[in-house]
Design an enzyme around this catalytic site. Structure first.
Site, PDB file in Angstrom:
ATOM      1  N   ASP A   1       0.791  -1.117  -0.081  1.00 17.18           N
ATOM      2  CA  ASP A   1      -0.019  -0.064  -0.058  1.00 17.18           C
ATOM      3  C   ASP A   1       0.781   1.365  -0.065  1.00 17.18           C
ATOM      4  O   ASP A   1       1.949   1.305   0.841  1.00 17.18           O
ATOM      5  CB  ASP A   1      -0.848  -0.261   1.384  1.00 17.18           C
ATOM      6  CG  ASP A   1      -2.012   1.025   1.256  1.00 17.18           C
ATOM      7  OD1 ASP A   1      -2.771   0.921   0.435  1.00 17.18           O
ATOM      8  OD2 ASP A   1      -1.963   2.029   2.083  1.00 17.18           O
TER       9      ASP A   1
ATOM     10  N   GLU B   1      14.497 -15.193   0.980  1.00 21.70           N
ATOM     11  CA  GLU B   1      15.012 -16.223   1.843  1.00 21.70           C
ATOM     12  C   GLU B   1      14.042 -17.414   1.863  1.00 21.70           C
ATOM     13  O   GLU B   1      14.312 -18.615   2.437  1.00 21.70           O
ATOM     14  CB  GLU B   1      14.636 -15.905   3.567  1.00 21.70           C
ATOM     15  CG  GLU B   1      15.633 -14.777   3.813  1.00 21.70           C
ATOM     16  CD  GLU B   1      15.163 -13.905   5.051  1.00 21.70           C
ATOM     17  OE1 GLU B   1      14.259 -14.253   5.683  1.00 21.70           O
ATOM     18  OE2 GLU B   1      15.867 -12.909   5.344  1.00 21.70           O
TER      19      GLU B   1
HETATM   20  C1  NOJ Z   1      -4.473   2.825  -0.886  1.00 29.70           C
HETATM   21  C2  NOJ Z   1      -5.709   1.861  -0.572  1.00 29.70           C
HETATM   22  O1  NOJ Z   1      -5.794   1.053  -1.720  1.00 29.70           O
HETATM   23  C3  NOJ Z   1      -6.474   2.565  -0.108  1.00 29.70           C
HETATM   24  O2  NOJ Z   1      -7.789   1.994   0.030  1.00 29.70           O
HETATM   25  C4  NOJ Z   1      -6.594   3.300   1.147  1.00 29.70           C
HETATM   26  O3  NOJ Z   1      -7.517   4.256   1.534  1.00 29.70           O
HETATM   27  C5  NOJ Z   1      -5.101   4.189   1.179  1.00 29.70           C
HETATM   28  N1  NOJ Z   1      -4.191   3.376   0.323  1.00 29.70           N
HETATM   29  C6  NOJ Z   1      -4.370   4.468   2.463  1.00 29.70           C
HETATM   30  O4  NOJ Z   1      -3.910   3.238   3.010  1.00 29.70           O
END
Ligand code: NOJ
Ligand code: CA
Length: 568
Positions: free
Chosen positions: A214, A264
Site C-alpha cells: 500500500d 529467503e
Molecule cells: C491505498 C488503498 O488502496 C486505499 O484503500 C487506502 O485508503 C489508502 N491506500 C491508504 O492506506
C-alpha cells in the site's frame, strides 16, 4: 454450483506463477460473512474456496484483515501481525491458507507500511511519551507554528481532504497523509524498518505467497525543520526522486531490504507495488527484480472505452515491462475506484477523457446517469480484452458478476473517510467516497443479505443485487459469471510466452486485434457497428454474434471475441 472442478491451476505450480496470474481481490469485510454479524470474515472466505476454484483464478489478494477501527476500511492497522477478531483468528487464517493452497490458489496479503492506525501500540506509546522521545520519533511529530504552537506546522491537506496535521494534547502535531487515524511512520527510524521485516517474515512463515504494498511511493520522506507550504510542495518536481513526500529515490533502499527477505523463501515471496508516480520510468523502479518485483499499472482505470487509448496503454506498458524484466499488470476495478461496468455506462465528460467515473462520484453518483446495459456490455468486452493480454490481471470481487457501483447509499450509512472528511465543496478525487464498490456481495437471490451471511450487511445492498447474484448467474449461459469462468479456463489453457503482436490487418478505426503465441487471437470492436468476424475457431465471445444479411456471424459493437487460428 457445479463442484466438479478439482484440478490445480497449472500456472500456480511454477515459481514464476505471479508473472501471468489472474489475481482476484477480496475485500474481506464485504466478501462472505460466516457468522451472520454483517461483516465478511475468514470463515466466509474458507466457505467460498470452491467458488474461487471454479472461477479459475490463480491467486487471491486479500485487502487488510488486521485489527482495525475501520477509520479507512481496514487500511488503518492496529496490529500488523494479527487478525481482526471481527474477521477471525490466526488459526482461521492458517486454515484459509491451507484451503486455498489445497486447491492450488496462491495468497497475496495487503501490507500497509506508510502508516499505522492511531490505536497501534506504538502510536499510543508516542502519545504517552514526551516530545523528543524515541516513541515519537517512529512517527512524524513537529511543533506547531504561531506564538504558542497553536497552528499546524504546515498547511498541507490529506489525500482524503481536510488537514494533514493533527495536534495532540501536549501541543505537538503529527502528520497523516490520509485520515486523522492514520499517522505516518518515519521510515528513517531503524525500529520501523526492522518491525516491517519482522511482519514480512511473520506472514511469509504462515505460507503467504506475496504482498500488495500500500502507498509504496510514500514511505521515504525528507522533512527538515522548515516545512514547505502546500503550494510549494505542489510546485516541486515529482519525477526526479527529490520530492519531500512522494516517490523519493531512497524508498528503493527499503525495498532492496524487503527483497532480501522475500528471497529467503522458496519460492521467493512476491510483491506488487501500489505506486502513484509521475512517469512510467519511475514506476519501473518499483517493479525492479531487486525491489518489489511488480507494480500496478492503473492506466486502464483511467481510460475511455476506446481502441486508440487501449492500444497506446498496452503498447507503453509492454515496453516498460521489457525494460524492467517484470511482467505487466492490468486493472479495471478495485476497492478504490468506480466499478468499470458503471464507468463505461457514463457519458464521456468534455475535456476530461477517462474521468467520467471520478466526476460522477464527485457529482453525487446519480443512478439515472448510468446506461447500465451498455456499461456492462463494454465492461465484459474490456475484461475479455484484458484476460488475453500478457501479464497479470487483477480482478476485483463482484466484477465477475457484472456488478455496477451501488449509487444508492444514504449518507448516514457511508463509511469512507473521503466522504466524512469533506463537504460537497471540498471533496477530493474520491468524491462521495468508495463505499459504492465495497457493498457486500450478493450470493443468492433472496435472504436478509442476499446470501452474504445470515444477518444483514454492513453497507446496504440494493434490490437489483438479486439479479446479479451468484445464484442468478451460476450455470446460466451468457451470464457474466459464466463468461469469466470460461475466459479464465481458456486463458490458463492458452497462456504462453509474454508476447503480443498487433494484428494490423484486422485492427483499425474502432477495432483492435492482437495475437498471442499459439494462434490465440483477441479482437475487440469498440464501436457501435458490427464488423466481420475473422476466420478461425471461435473460442469465446463477450456478447452474442449478430447475423449479416447473408447469415454470416458478425462481431457486434462493444464486443470481444477470442479465436484460435492456425498460426505459430
Ligand atoms: C491505498 C488503498 O488502496 C486505499 O484503500 C487506502 O485508503 C489508502 N491506500 C491508504 O492506506
Ligand atoms: Ca462475520
Amino acid at each position: 454450483m457445479t463442484e466438479s472442478v478439482t484440478t490445480l491451476a497449472p500456472l500456480a505450480e511454477t515459481t514464476d506463477w505471479w508473472r501471468q496470474a489472474a489475481v482476484y481481490q477480496i475485500y474481506p469485510r464485504s466478501f462472505a460473512d460466516g457468522n451472520g454479524d454483517g461483516i465478511g470474515d475468514l470463515r466466509g472466505i474458507i466457505s467460498r474456496v470452491p467458488y474461487l476454484l471454479q472461477l479459475g483464478i490463480e491467486a487471491v489478494w486479500l485487502s487488510p484483515f488486521y485489527p482495525s477501527a475501520l477509520a479507512d476500511g481496514g487500511y488503518d492497522v492496529d496490529d500488523f501481525r494479527d487478525v481482526d477478531p471481527k474477521i477471525g483468528t490466526l488459526e482461521q487464517f492458517d486454515e484459509m491458507v491451507a484451503a486455498l493452497h489445497g486447491v492450488g490458489i496462491k495468497l497475496i496479503v495487503d501490507i500497509v507500511p506508510n502508516h499505522s492506525s492511531d490505536r497501534h501500540a506504538w502510536f499510543r506509546e508516542a502519545l504517552e511519551s514526551p516530545k523528543g522521545s524515541n516513541a515519537r520519533a517512529r512517527y512524524i511529530f513537529r511543533d506547531g507554528k504561531g506564538e504558542r504552537g497553536e497552528l499546524p506546522p504546515a498547511d498541507w491537506t490529506s489525500i482524503f481532504g481536510g488537514p494533514a496535521w493533527t495536534q495532540v494534547p501536549d501541543g505537538q502535531w503529527y502528520l497523516h497523509s490520509f485520515a486523522t487515524e492514520q499517522p505516518d511512520f518515519d521510515w528513517k527510524h531503524p525500529e520501523v524498518r526492522e518491525d516491517f521485516l519482522r511482519t514480512l517474515r511473520f506472514w511469509s512463515d504462515r505460507g503467504v505467497d506475496g504482498f500488495r504494498v500500500d502507498v509504496a511511493h510514500g514511505l521515504a520522506k525528507d522533512l527538515g525543520d522548515v516545512l514547505p507550504s502546500k503550494a510549494e510542495l505542489k510546485a516541486m518536481p515529482k519525477a526526479d526522486g527529490t520530492h519531500p513526500l512522494w516517490d523519493r529515490d531512497e524508498v528503493h533502499e527499503i525495498y532492496a531490504e524487503w527483497r532480501a527477505v522475500f528471497d529467503e523463501y522458496t519460492p521467493a515471496r512476491t510483491a506488487v507495488a501500489e505506486a502513484w508516480v509521475e512517469t512510467p520510468e519511475r514506476r519501473a523502479k518499483y517493479a525492479s527484480p531487486t525491489g518489489l518485483g511488480q507494480a500496478f499499472n492503473f492506466d486502464l482505470m483511467d481510460a475511455d472505452f476506446d481502441a486508440t487509448h487501449f492500444r497506446d496503454i498496452v503498447t507503453d506498458n509492454l515496453a516498460q515491462s521489457a525494460v524492467t524484466g517484470s511482467s505487466t499488470t492490468w486493472v479495471f476495478s478495485n476497492h478504490d475506484g468506480v466499478r468499470h461496468a458503471t464507468r463505461y455506462g457514463l457519458a464521456p465528460r468534455a475535456g476530461r477523457p477517462g474521468k467520467q467515473g471520478a466526476d460522477w462520484v464527485l457529482a453525487g453518483g446519480p443512478a439515472d446517469e448510468i446506461a447500465a446495459e451498455l456499461g456492462l456490455r463494454r465492461a465484459r468486452a474490456a475484461t475479455l480484452f484484458e484476460l488475453a493480454l500478457p501479464g497479470s490481471a487483477y480482478l476485483y470481487q463482484g466484477e465477475e458478476l457484472g456488478l455496477h457501483e451501488v449509487a444508492e447509499i444514504p449518507d448516514e450509512r457511508r463509511q469512507d473517510p473521503a466522504f466524512w472528511r469533506t463537504t460537497p465543496e471540498t471533496r477530493g478525487h474520491d468524491g462521495l467516497g468508495r463505499d459504492g464498490c465495497r457493498v457486500p456481495l450478493p450470493w443468492t437471490r433472496t435472504g436478509s443479505s442476499f446470501g452474504f451471511g445470515t444477518g444483514g450487511a454492513h453497507l446496504p445492498q440494493p434490490a437489483w443485487f438479486a439479479d446479479s447474484s451468484v445464484e442468478a448467474e451460476d450455470g446460466v449461459a451468457g451470464s457474466t459469471l459464466e463468461l469469466y469462468r470460461e475466459a479464465l479456463r481458456l486463458r490458463r489453457e492458452l497462456q504462453g510466452a509474454e508476447t503480443l503482436t498487433w494484428n494490423e490487418e484486422l485492427s483499425g478505426g474502432d477495432v483492435l486485434a492482437f495475437t498471442r503465441p499459439g494462434g490465440w487471437l483477441s479482437i475487440t470492436n469498440f464501436g457501435d457497428e458490427p464488423v466481420a468476424l475473422p476466420d478461425g475457431e471461435l473460442l469465446v465471445m463477450s456478447a452474442d454474434p449478430v447475423d449479416d444479411t447473408d447469415g454470416t456471424a458478425l462481431l457486434p459493437g462493444a464486443t470481444t471475441a477470442w479465436l484460435r487460428r492456425g498460426e505459430a
